[in-house]
Design a protein around this motif. Structure first.
Motif, PDB file in Angstrom:
ATOM      1  N   ILE A  39      31.753  -7.325   0.814  1.00 15.31           N
ATOM      2  CA  ILE A  39      30.348  -7.169   0.482  1.00 15.31           C
ATOM      3  C   ILE A  39      29.983  -5.782   1.004  1.00 15.31           C
ATOM      4  CG2 ILE A  39      28.005  -7.960   1.006  1.00 15.31           C
ATOM      5  CD1 ILE A  39      29.253 -10.777   1.402  1.00 15.31           C
ATOM      6  N   THR A  40      29.386  -4.961   0.166  1.00 19.21           N
ATOM      7  CA  THR A  40      29.101  -3.592   0.594  1.00 19.21           C
ATOM      8  C   THR A  40      27.602  -3.317   0.624  1.00 19.21           C
ATOM      9  OG1 THR A  40      29.275  -2.719  -1.662  1.00 19.21           O
ATOM     10  CG2 THR A  40      31.284  -2.714  -0.324  1.00 19.21           C
ATOM     11  N   PHE A  41      27.233  -2.387   1.473  1.00 17.73           N
ATOM     12  CA  PHE A  41      25.862  -1.895   1.570  1.00 17.73           C
ATOM     13  C   PHE A  41      25.920  -0.379   1.497  1.00 17.73           C
ATOM     14  CE2 PHE A  41      22.634   0.162   4.168  1.00 17.73           C
ATOM     15  CZ  PHE A  41      21.475  -0.335   3.592  1.00 17.73           C
ATOM     16  N   ASN A  42      25.126   0.196   0.616  1.00 16.64           N
ATOM     17  CA  ASN A  42      24.989   1.649   0.520  1.00 16.64           C
ATOM     18  C   ASN A  42      23.516   2.004   0.660  1.00 16.64           C
ATOM     19  OD1 ASN A  42      27.743   2.610  -0.098  1.00 16.64           O
ATOM     20  ND2 ASN A  42      27.504   1.243  -1.834  1.00 16.64           N
ATOM     21  N   LEU A  43      23.227   2.850   1.629  1.00 13.83           N
ATOM     22  CA  LEU A  43      21.853   3.264   1.897  1.00 13.83           C
ATOM     23  C   LEU A  43      21.288   4.047   0.720  1.00 13.83           C
ATOM     24  CD1 LEU A  43      19.539   3.578   4.001  1.00 13.83           C
ATOM     25  CD2 LEU A  43      20.633   5.735   4.649  1.00 13.83           C
ATOM     26  N   ASP A  44      20.110   3.647   0.262  1.00 16.49           N
ATOM     27  CA  ASP A  44      19.405   4.397  -0.774  1.00 16.49           C
ATOM     28  C   ASP A  44      18.356   5.314  -0.143  1.00 16.49           C
ATOM     29  OD1 ASP A  44      20.881   3.169  -2.833  1.00 16.49           O
ATOM     30  OD2 ASP A  44      19.474   1.508  -2.955  1.00 16.49           O
ATOM     31  N   GLU A  45      17.573   4.746   0.798  1.00 21.26           N
ATOM     32  CA  GLU A  45      16.590   5.583   1.493  1.00 21.26           C
ATOM     33  C   GLU A  45      16.131   4.909   2.782  1.00 21.26           C
ATOM     34  OE1 GLU A  45      12.320   5.871   0.238  1.00 21.26           O
ATOM     35  OE2 GLU A  45      12.994   4.608  -1.427  1.00 21.26           O
TER      36      GLU A  45
END
Length: 125
Positions: A39-45
């Motif tokens: 499960i991945t998380f990528n910061l948008d803002e």
């Protein structure tokens, strides 16, 4: 924390535990672990930072399905080099087009909620 250009985290699906081994196996299958082991998380803002919290928006991908979510995490500056970030994020499987798994011929069902707990350390350099 100022000047953070990018942030990604990955959590291993195999690490999901409910306390019931067979249901864990069914949950990993529902989350398509073989094709999507993380499960991945990528910061948008980053929306705002307080003295002990970060409020951010990021894209969470579960079973290959990306969904934008708000995250609230606690942080501590450990020294001039490291930052500890810790949080709990609740997700609904159905938000990611996943049917909650069943066992015992459908008589035992899991809930829709998955809770991700994490603690990560980042180097400020």
């Amino acid at each position: 924390l100022e000047g953070v250009g990018a942030l990604s985290m990955s959590m291993v699906v195999k690490g999901i535990k409910s306390g019931k081994r067979q249901m864990d196996k069914n949950t990993r299958k529902a989350l398509k672990e073989k094709d999507h082991p993380s499960i991945t998380f990528n910061l948008d803002e980053i929306e705002r930072i307080t003295p002990d919290s970060i409020f951010a928006v990021g894209t969470v991908t579960v079973a290959g399905n990306p969904v934008q979510k708000e995250w609230h995490v606690a942080y501590r500056v450990l020294d001039d080099t490291y930052i500890e970030i810790e949080g709990i994020q609740s997700l609904k499987m159905t938000d990611f087009n996943i049917n909650p798994p069943k066992a015992l011929l459908g008589r035992l069902k899991t809930g829709d909620d998955v809770q991700i707990e994490f603690k990560a350390y980042f180097n400020q350099q």
